[in-house]
Structure formats: structure tokens, C-alpha cells
Design a protein around this motif. Structure first.
Motif, PDB file in Angstrom:
ATOM      1  N   GLY A 167       0.789  -1.219   0.000  1.00  0.00           N
ATOM      2  CA  GLY A 167       0.000   0.000   0.000  1.00  0.00           C
ATOM      3  C   GLY A 167       0.823   1.272   0.000  1.00  0.00           C
ATOM      4  O   GLY A 167       0.748   2.055   0.947  1.00  0.00           O
ATOM      5  N   HIS A 168       1.556   1.525  -1.063  1.00  0.00           N
ATOM      6  CA  HIS A 168       2.370   2.730  -1.170  1.00  0.00           C
ATOM      7  C   HIS A 168       1.804   3.617  -2.268  1.00  0.00           C
ATOM      8  O   HIS A 168       1.231   3.129  -3.252  1.00  0.00           O
ATOM      9  N   GLU A 169       1.970   4.927  -2.131  1.00  0.00           N
ATOM     10  CA  GLU A 169       1.472   5.885  -3.115  1.00  0.00           C
ATOM     11  C   GLU A 169       1.969   5.566  -4.522  1.00  0.00           C
ATOM     12  O   GLU A 169       1.235   5.700  -5.503  1.00  0.00           O
ATOM     13  N   ALA A 170       3.214   5.132  -4.646  1.00  0.00           N
ATOM     14  CA  ALA A 170       3.771   4.813  -5.961  1.00  0.00           C
ATOM     15  C   ALA A 170       3.106   3.600  -6.588  1.00  0.00           C
ATOM     16  O   ALA A 170       3.166   3.414  -7.812  1.00  0.00           O
ATOM     17  N   VAL A 171       2.488   2.758  -5.763  1.00  0.00           N
ATOM     18  CA  VAL A 171       1.795   1.571  -6.259  1.00  0.00           C
ATOM     19  C   VAL A 171       0.345   1.895  -6.609  1.00  0.00           C
ATOM     20  O   VAL A 171      -0.184   1.450  -7.634  1.00  0.00           O
ATOM     21  N   TRP A 172      -0.324   2.684  -5.778  1.00  0.00           N
ATOM     22  CA  TRP A 172      -1.755   2.953  -5.969  1.00  0.00           C
ATOM     23  C   TRP A 172      -2.020   3.992  -7.048  1.00  0.00           C
ATOM     24  O   TRP A 172      -3.138   4.046  -7.595  1.00  0.00           O
ATOM     25  N   THR A 173      -1.049   4.851  -7.374  1.00  0.00           N
ATOM     26  CA  THR A 173      -1.278   5.946  -8.298  1.00  0.00           C
ATOM     27  C   THR A 173      -0.788   5.571  -9.695  1.00  0.00           C
ATOM     28  O   THR A 173       0.384   5.220  -9.879  1.00  0.00           O
ATOM     29  N   VAL A 174      -1.695   5.663 -10.678  1.00  0.00           N
ATOM     30  CA  VAL A 174      -1.387   5.166 -12.025  1.00  0.00           C
ATOM     31  C   VAL A 174      -1.786   6.188 -13.085  1.00  0.00           C
ATOM     32  O   VAL A 174      -2.668   7.020 -12.876  1.00  0.00           O
ATOM     33  N   PRO A 175      -1.140   6.114 -14.258  1.00  0.00           N
ATOM     34  CA  PRO A 175      -1.543   6.948 -15.391  1.00  0.00           C
ATOM     35  C   PRO A 175      -2.709   6.317 -16.144  1.00  0.00           C
ATOM     36  O   PRO A 175      -2.822   5.087 -16.226  1.00  0.00           O
ATOM     37  N   TYR A 176      -3.553   7.179 -16.718  1.00  0.00           N
ATOM     38  CA  TYR A 176      -4.741   6.702 -17.435  1.00  0.00           C
ATOM     39  C   TYR A 176      -5.073   7.674 -18.563  1.00  0.00           C
ATOM     40  O   TYR A 176      -4.890   8.892 -18.430  1.00  0.00           O
ATOM     41  N   ALA A 177      -5.592   7.149 -19.667  1.00  0.00           N
ATOM     42  CA  ALA A 177      -6.144   7.980 -20.742  1.00  0.00           C
ATOM     43  C   ALA A 177      -7.119   7.149 -21.553  1.00  0.00           C
ATOM     44  O   ALA A 177      -6.998   5.924 -21.630  1.00  0.00           O
ATOM     45  N   HIS A 178      -8.098   7.810 -22.154  1.00  0.00           N
ATOM     46  CA  HIS A 178      -8.893   7.179 -23.208  1.00  0.00           C
ATOM     47  C   HIS A 178      -9.151   8.194 -24.299  1.00  0.00           C
ATOM     48  O   HIS A 178      -9.230   9.401 -24.057  1.00  0.00           O
ATOM     49  N   PHE A 179      -9.250   7.704 -25.533  1.00  0.00           N
ATOM     50  CA  PHE A 179      -9.394   8.576 -26.695  1.00  0.00           C
ATOM     51  C   PHE A 179      -9.803   7.730 -27.896  1.00  0.00           C
ATOM     52  O   PHE A 179      -9.771   6.490 -27.860  1.00  0.00           O
ATOM     53  N   PHE A 180     -10.191   8.412 -28.970  1.00  0.00           N
ATOM     54  CA  PHE A 180     -10.526   7.745 -30.220  1.00  0.00           C
ATOM     55  C   PHE A 180      -9.357   7.824 -31.192  1.00  0.00           C
ATOM     56  O   PHE A 180      -8.662   8.847 -31.264  1.00  0.00           O
ATOM     57  N   LEU A 181      -9.155   6.749 -31.928  1.00  0.00           N
ATOM     58  CA  LEU A 181      -8.275   6.757 -33.093  1.00  0.00           C
ATOM     59  C   LEU A 181      -9.171   6.718 -34.321  1.00  0.00           C
ATOM     60  O   LEU A 181      -9.868   5.724 -34.556  1.00  0.00           O
ATOM     61  N   GLU A 182      -9.198   7.795 -35.060  1.00  0.00           N
ATOM     62  CA  GLU A 182     -10.046   7.859 -36.243  1.00  0.00           C
ATOM     63  C   GLU A 182      -9.446   7.030 -37.376  1.00  0.00           C
ATOM     64  O   GLU A 182      -8.223   6.917 -37.497  1.00  0.00           O
ATOM     65  N   SER A 183     -10.319   6.499 -38.209  1.00  0.00           N
ATOM     66  CA  SER A 183      -9.888   5.697 -39.348  1.00  0.00           C
ATOM     67  C   SER A 183     -10.276   6.389 -40.641  1.00  0.00           C
ATOM     68  O   SER A 183     -11.300   7.069 -40.715  1.00  0.00           O
ATOM     69  N   ASP A 184      -9.456   6.181 -41.673  1.00  0.00           N
ATOM     70  CA  ASP A 184      -9.795   6.698 -42.990  1.00  0.00           C
ATOM     71  C   ASP A 184     -10.752   5.774 -43.720  1.00  0.00           C
ATOM     72  O   ASP A 184     -11.303   6.135 -44.768  1.00  0.00           O
ATOM     73  N   GLU A 185     -10.939   4.570 -43.139  1.00  0.00           N
ATOM     74  CA  GLU A 185     -11.835   3.610 -43.769  1.00  0.00           C
ATOM     75  C   GLU A 185     -13.287   4.005 -43.540  1.00  0.00           C
ATOM     76  O   GLU A 185     -13.648   4.531 -42.483  1.00  0.00           O
ATOM     77  N   ALA A 186     -14.128   3.715 -44.486  1.00  0.00           N
ATOM     78  CA  ALA A 186     -15.568   3.941 -44.293  1.00  0.00           C
ATOM     79  C   ALA A 186     -16.105   2.924 -43.316  1.00  0.00           C
ATOM     80  O   ALA A 186     -15.679   1.761 -43.311  1.00  0.00           O
ATOM     81  N   PRO A 187     -17.045   3.303 -42.433  1.00  0.00           N
ATOM     82  CA  PRO A 187     -17.597   2.360 -41.461  1.00  0.00           C
ATOM     83  C   PRO A 187     -18.218   1.156 -42.144  1.00  0.00           C
ATOM     84  O   PRO A 187     -18.885   1.291 -43.171  1.00  0.00           O
TER      85      PRO A 187
END
Length: 271
Positions: free
Chosen positions: A250-270
């Protein structure tokens, strides 16, 4: 997420053991340029992990409990199992009637694929088969594991094969557990030896290694249609911080994490 599920492919990438402070420092210093270009605002979110080691954290994340923003909530979740009284489920949450997100997405028509990394995904015994056993298709080999200096490159090659084998109209939920940050990681630091061991600096070098190759993975997953990406750490680790080494503590360096979410757009038609 109710607009995303069923329309987009989904990539869930866990950078196993990555510390938030190291990720943030490298991003600010321009040492992870490929990630920085895609992170919302060019920075990592600071979040709290749902567990302090791989197995516990992934069990929670696969149940819909992704790392929580490190600030007072409540914080609505992207995904949630149907559960009476949940205070973090809202109208935008994708609610599934299954014990785990993987099964829930399979029920929504996704092909679910796991490309494992650390030992909890190696399928070499009952314990190492639990998490990959949630998926319709699971991959692991020694070159993907923690002792491989080319683990991420090998995982990307397998991801390319998986994507190439899919029919155009098949939606994909691809999960990759990236082991490069996990110990041992000394071999990612130029000049380091096994005798010198793992350090915060070799941990950082391992993240730079991942950044050098991650663009190739992103190109692959956006090749068919738009892809929604979740990228985070499952827990951090200690390198002598306050006398501690490792994780599952239970250390701060263990409990604290990086996070992100995002879209990767495609040139392909759906499709």
C-alpha cells in the motif's frame, strides 16, 4: 459508451506496473512523443488503481472498475455490470448483463482477443489461465513475457495477425497486457547489466521502448474503423521508495497510475 459499443472497435492496453510519476515526467520532458500526441491535453490523468498487483487489478477492471480519478467523486464509469444500487452507473455507462466486461462485449457481438504479457496471462497453469480464459481467443508465448527484450514488438506482430484475420464487419475488443515495464526491465536501459538490476531509470527506459513502437499498434487497430482506446497502468511499483521495493503493498507509488482514453479515427468507411 452506449454510442461506442457496437459501432467502434475497442483497444484496452494495460502498461503493466507503470508508475504515474514516471509516465508524467517522461511525457513532460518530451521523451514519449508518440503517446503525448494522443493523450487528451498531452498529459496523463492521475488515477487510483483498483488493485495493487496484476491479478487483483485486472479482475476489477474486467468487471468494469477502471482506475478511478484521484480526486473526490463520484466518478461515473464507462462500463458496469448491472448491479442494484450502483452509484457510479449513469445513462452513458455501457451496462452489461454478464459477470465481466469481456463476456458483456462478446454478447454485444465483439470478437474478444487477449494478447498476454506477465505471468497471470501465460496459460501455463490454472492461475495463469483465469484471466485469458475470459476471452474467446487468447495468445501468449515466451517472447511476449517479462524476460523478453522485444516483448512489445512481438505482441504487436500478433495483433497485426489477429486484425488481418477478421472479417470486415466483425467488431473487435482487443486487450493487450504490456509487460515491458515490469521487472526485469534493466535490459531496456543502455549500459545497464543484470548485476545492476532494475531501477527507476530502467523503468523509464522501458516506457520509452514502448513509445517507440506504439504507433505501429495504433496504425493496426485503426485500419478497419474508428477505435476507442483505453490505456492505463494496472498498478505502480516501488524502487526503494520509503524503503519499499516491488508492489502488492500500500504505497502511493503503487496505488497511483496513469490513465487515458481517446478515439483513433480511421480513414476507412464504417462497415
Amino acid at each position: 459508451m452506449n454510442d461506442v459499443v457496437g459501432r467502434d472497435d475497442i483497444l484496452f492496453l494495460t502498461l503493466d506496473t507503470l508508475r504515474h510519476d514516471v509516465a508524467a515526467e517522461l511525457c513532460a520532458a518530451g521523451r514519449t512523443p508518440h503517446l503525448a500526441r494522443l493523450l487528451p491535453g498531452g498529459t496523463w490523468q492521475r488515477r487510483h488503481a483498483p488493485g495493487n498487483f496484476t491479478y487483483a487489478s485486472h479482475q476489477a477492471m474486467f468487471a468494469g472498475f477502471l482506475p478511478t480519478p484521484a480526486e473526490p467523486g463520484p466518478h461515473p464509469r464507462l462500463f458496469a455490470a448491472r448491479f442494484a444500487g450502483s452509484e457510479t452507473t449513469e445513462r452513458r455507462t455501457f451496462v452489461f448483463d454478464a459477470p465481466d466486461l469481456v463476456s458483456g462485449l462478446a454478447g454485444a457481438g465483439y470478437r474478444t482477443v487477449c494478447i498476454g504479457g506477465v505471468g497471470f496471462f501465460n496459460q501455463q497453469g490454472p492461475l495463469g489461465s483465469v484471466l485469458p480464459g475470459l476471452f474467446q481467443e487468447s495468445h501468449w508465448e515466451p517472447e511476449f513475457g517479462v524476460t523478453s527484450p522485444v516483448s512489445f514488438e512481438a505482441q504487436i506482430e500478433r495483433a497485426e495477425e489477429v486484425v488481418a484475420a477478421l472479417s470486415p464487419d466483425q467488431r473487435l475488443f482487443l486487450f493487450i497486457n504490456v509487460p515491458a515495464l515490469h521487472q526485469p526491465n534493466w535490459f531496456h536501459l543502455p549500459g545497464a547489466t543484470e548485476q545492476s538490476g532494475d531501477t527507476r531509470e530502467s523503468h523509464a527506459a522501458a516506457l520509452e521502448y514502448v513509445d517507440r513502437h506504439i504507433g505501429r499498434l495504433f496504425t493496426t487497430v485503426r485500419s478497419r474503423r474508428r477505435c476507442f482506446v483505453i490505456i492505463c497502468s494496472d498498478h505502480g511499483t516501488t524502487y526503494g521508495d520509503d524503503g519499499y521495493t516491488g508492489h502488492r503493498l500500500g504505497h502511493e507509488a503503487v496505488w497511483t497510475v496513469p490513465y487515458a482514453h481517446f478515439f483513433l479515427e480511421s480513414d476507412e468507411a464504417p462497415a
